[in-house]
Design a protein around this motif. Structure first.
Motif, mmCIF file in Angstrom:
data_model
loop_
_atom_site.group_PDB
_atom_site.id
_atom_site.type_symbol
_atom_site.label_atom_id
_atom_site.label_comp_id
_atom_site.label_asym_id
_atom_site.label_seq_id
_atom_site.Cartn_x
_atom_site.Cartn_y
_atom_site.Cartn_z
ATOM 1 N N LEU A 209 0.727 -1.279 0.015
ATOM 2 C CA LEU A 209 -0.022 -0.052 -0.034
ATOM 3 C C LEU A 209 0.916 1.259 0.095
ATOM 4 C CD1 LEU A 209 -2.887 1.474 0.472
ATOM 5 C CD2 LEU A 209 -2.208 1.303 2.930
ATOM 6 N N SER A 210 1.732 1.416 0.948
ATOM 7 C CA SER A 210 2.863 2.509 0.892
ATOM 8 C C SER A 210 3.543 2.637 -0.323
ATOM 9 C CB SER A 210 3.617 2.237 2.269
ATOM 10 O OG SER A 210 2.841 2.311 3.434
ATOM 11 N N LYS A 211 4.020 1.501 -0.875
ATOM 12 C CA LYS A 211 4.822 1.767 -2.158
ATOM 13 C C LYS A 211 4.119 2.134 -3.380
ATOM 14 C CE LYS A 211 8.236 -1.313 -3.048
ATOM 15 N NZ LYS A 211 8.691 -2.662 -3.625
ATOM 16 N N ASP A 212 2.583 1.824 -3.216
ATOM 17 C CA ASP A 212 1.954 1.957 -4.590
ATOM 18 C C ASP A 212 1.411 3.551 -4.381
ATOM 19 O OD1 ASP A 212 2.025 -0.595 -5.415
ATOM 20 O OD2 ASP A 212 -0.022 -1.171 -4.753
ATOM 21 N N ARG A 213 1.151 3.949 -3.141
ATOM 22 C CA ARG A 213 0.768 5.318 -3.121
ATOM 23 C C ARG A 213 1.990 6.391 -3.398
ATOM 24 N NH1 ARG A 213 -2.530 5.325 2.553
ATOM 25 N NH2 ARG A 213 -0.393 5.119 3.508
ATOM 26 N N LEU A 214 3.006 6.124 -2.849
ATOM 27 C CA LEU A 214 4.098 6.866 -3.057
ATOM 28 C C LEU A 214 4.540 7.000 -4.837
ATOM 29 C CD1 LEU A 214 6.587 8.733 -2.276
ATOM 30 C CD2 LEU A 214 8.209 6.647 -2.063
ATOM 31 N N ARG A 215 4.525 5.481 -5.379
ATOM 32 C CA ARG A 215 4.648 5.578 -6.898
ATOM 33 C C ARG A 215 3.786 6.197 -7.574
ATOM 34 N NH1 ARG A 215 1.960 2.935 -10.095
ATOM 35 N NH2 ARG A 215 1.023 1.276 -8.572
ATOM 36 N N ARG A 216 2.343 6.484 -7.146
ATOM 37 C CA ARG A 216 1.298 7.197 -7.841
ATOM 38 C C ARG A 216 1.576 8.711 -7.603
ATOM 39 N NH1 ARG A 216 -2.742 4.868 -10.186
ATOM 40 N NH2 ARG A 216 -4.077 6.859 -9.685
ATOM 41 N N ALA A 217 1.898 8.905 -6.381
ATOM 42 C CA ALA A 217 2.465 10.345 -6.160
ATOM 43 C C ALA A 217 3.298 10.951 -7.032
ATOM 44 C CB ALA A 217 2.649 10.495 -4.877
ATOM 45 N N GLN A 218 4.496 10.320 -7.011
ATOM 46 C CA GLN A 218 5.584 10.858 -7.821
ATOM 47 C C GLN A 218 5.284 10.604 -9.240
ATOM 48 O OE1 GLN A 218 8.729 8.426 -6.077
ATOM 49 N NE2 GLN A 218 9.235 10.176 -4.834
ATOM 50 N N GLU A 219 4.642 9.995 -9.860
ATOM 51 C CA GLU A 219 3.963 9.801 -11.194
ATOM 52 C C GLU A 219 3.408 11.279 -11.428
ATOM 53 O OE1 GLU A 219 2.007 6.157 -11.704
ATOM 54 O OE2 GLU A 219 3.754 4.930 -12.157
ATOM 55 N N ALA A 220 2.367 11.525 -10.606
ATOM 56 C CA ALA A 220 1.527 12.800 -10.948
ATOM 57 C C ALA A 220 2.209 13.861 -10.793
ATOM 58 C CB ALA A 220 0.233 12.902 -9.520
ATOM 59 N N ILE A 221 3.339 13.787 -9.915
ATOM 60 C CA ILE A 221 4.087 15.261 -9.781
ATOM 61 C C ILE A 221 5.029 15.408 -10.894
ATOM 62 C CG2 ILE A 221 6.284 15.958 -8.598
ATOM 63 C CD1 ILE A 221 4.790 14.442 -5.793
ATOM 64 N N ARG A 222 5.388 14.162 -11.478
ATOM 65 C CA ARG A 222 6.148 14.377 -12.646
ATOM 66 C C ARG A 222 5.484 14.789 -13.832
ATOM 67 N NH1 ARG A 222 8.739 9.848 -10.470
ATOM 68 N NH2 ARG A 222 7.646 8.162 -11.797
ATOM 69 N N PHE A 223 4.242 14.197 -13.846
ATOM 70 C CA PHE A 223 3.338 14.525 -15.107
ATOM 71 C C PHE A 223 3.014 16.198 -15.168
ATOM 72 C CE2 PHE A 223 -0.957 14.981 -17.025
ATOM 73 C CZ PHE A 223 -0.571 14.432 -18.256
ATOM 74 N N ALA A 224 2.906 16.510 -13.870
ATOM 75 C CA ALA A 224 2.548 17.919 -13.619
ATOM 76 C C ALA A 224 3.663 19.100 -13.946
ATOM 77 C CB ALA A 224 1.872 18.184 -12.381
ATOM 78 N N GLY A 225 5.037 18.346 -14.040
ATOM 79 C CA GLY A 225 6.004 19.319 -14.270
ATOM 80 C C GLY A 225 6.704 19.772 -12.861
#
Length: 417
Positions: A28-44
């Motif tokens: 759960l923790s790993k998946d949440r962090l992965r999703r957050a960082q993907e979204a942060i990168r996508f947002a530039g």
């Protein structure tokens, strides 16, 4: 008439075991962090500095108790790459209880919501602390997203040459789709409310007060392991029309409709879950109100599947004037839907007040749909709410206390349990 899904019970117990697979909190923790960082990168963005309690938990899997939720003295930096850094009032405790944080934790710098005099330059010291962290991660030249922050702290970051932008949208994007573990936690939280409504139904009788039902709900939920009971709306009789959105010490009387909304969290994951009861037997107007609210929510649930938009779902609900309100602004939150996860107003939002929401629903979204209808004789109102998970070809209802009928309680011949 709508009936609940027979396949929507929580799959696992509330404790981890060595002999049965349940919630995998590490995953759960790993998946949440992965999703957050993907979204942060996508947002530039170079990263997001989180003050929102739920965002901090999403990216760091840490908690300090609900007492600190509104203090704004705890924050975390989630960089687009690398491990997050947490500023927490209890660093030694976090290193012990949350070893995945390791040395990425330090004491925060806080203005105590402005209680520390501005002349002490605490905001400046905070900004320098953040600037040092940004340099460490190599993102000091990139935009820094912020979810929510005190104005003085924001201005101090800008004075340090940090480009501050909206970071809330990136994390809302990340949290929009729930992982399998998140969905199981949401089912468990809802199952706890299923049980609580049994106690509520048994307690409804003439003379019981609205606030007593609130006390019963708090007691039952905390005994089952809830970490926060945010709110229990308990509304009876004529207090239900118009909807007052809070409880009082009013005594329930024979013939009263009573509706409750139970909002609590289990391991951070929330519920928003209305049910309506009647003390004794309902009259024709009350039955009509309940059946109408049931028809409206059933129509919206029947719409749920990937590809459908929030606007299309909200379109099946009546306009405000059709149920006695002046306009959609005054009727906001009555025929309504909202994402449910670590917080209650996540994406998507369903409302005729905010038309133009045409982003399609996706598999893995979890949200609540709720309807309200006042009784034509003014004696009360019906409120029904269901939480659903979007599946590949429809949805699964995870709120299982019966809602297919108006349940009578509290008078001889009306006991249902």
């Amino acid at each position: 008439m709508k009936y609940n899904s027979p396949h929507s019970t929580a799959s696992w117990g509330t404790t981890a075991k060595d002999w049965e697979q349940g919630i995998d909190y590490h995953r759960l923790s790993k998946d949440r962090l992965r999703r957050a960082q993907e979204a942060i990168r996508f947002a530039g963005l170079g990263g997001v500095l989180c003050f929102n309690f739920d965002n901090i938990r999403y990216v760091t899997s840490t908690h300090i108790g609900e007492w600190a939720r509104d203090k704004f003295f705890r924050y975390a930096l989630c960089p687009a790459e690398g491990s997050p850094f947490l500023w927490d009032p209890a660093p030694p405790a976090k290193r012990l209880s949350s070893p995945w944080i390791a040395d990425n934790v330090a004491a925060p710098i806080t203005t105590m919501q402005g209680a520390i005099p501005p002349g002490m330059n605490v905001a400046r010291d905070f900004a320098r602390q953040i600037k040092k962290a940004l340099v460490h991660y190599g993102i000091d030249k990139e935009p820094l997203g912020i979810d929510i922050m005190e104005i003085g702290m924001l201005r101090a970051l800008e004075a340090e040459g940090i480009e501050v932008v909206d970071g809330a949208q990136a994390l809302l994007d990340a949290r929009e789709i729930k992982t399998g573990d998140e969905i199981e936690l949401l089912k468990m939280a809802a199952a706890m409310v299923d049980a609580t409504y049994v106690d509520i139904a048994r307690a409804i009788r003439p003379g019981t007060k609205e606030n007593e039902l609130v006390a019963i709900a708090n007691d039952r939920l905390f005994r089952m392991g809830s970490e926060r009971v945010e709110c229990v709306n308990s509304v009876s009789g004529r207090r239900g029309r118009p909807h007052s959105h809070t409880f009082s010490d009013r005594m329930i009387q024979p013939g009263d409709m009573i509706f409750l909304d139970i909002m609590h969290s289990f391991n951070g994951y929330r519920t928003c879950y209305y049910r309506t009861f009647i003390c004794g037997e309902p009259n024709k107007h009350q039955i009509d109100a309940y059946e109408t609210a049931s028809k409206w929510i059933s129509a919206s649930i029947d719409m749920i599947r990937p590809g459908v938009t929030p606007d299309e779902v909200a379109a099946v609900w009546p306009d405000a004037h059709e149920f006695g309100y002046r306009d959609e602004e005054e009727a906001f939150l009555l025929q309504y839907g909202h994402g449910v996860g670590l917080s209650l107003w996540e994406r998507p939002i369903f409302s005729k007040r905010f038309r133009g929401q045409n982003t399609p629903l996706k598999e893995g979204m979890v949200f609540a749909l709720e309807t309200w209808k006042g009784s034509d004789d003014g004696s009360g109102a019906a409120r029904i709410e269901e939480e659903v998970v979007v599946t590949k070809d429809g949805c699964e209802i995870i709120t299982n206390f019966p809602s297919d009928r108006l349940i009578s309680c509290g008078l001889p011949g009306c006991e249902v349990f």
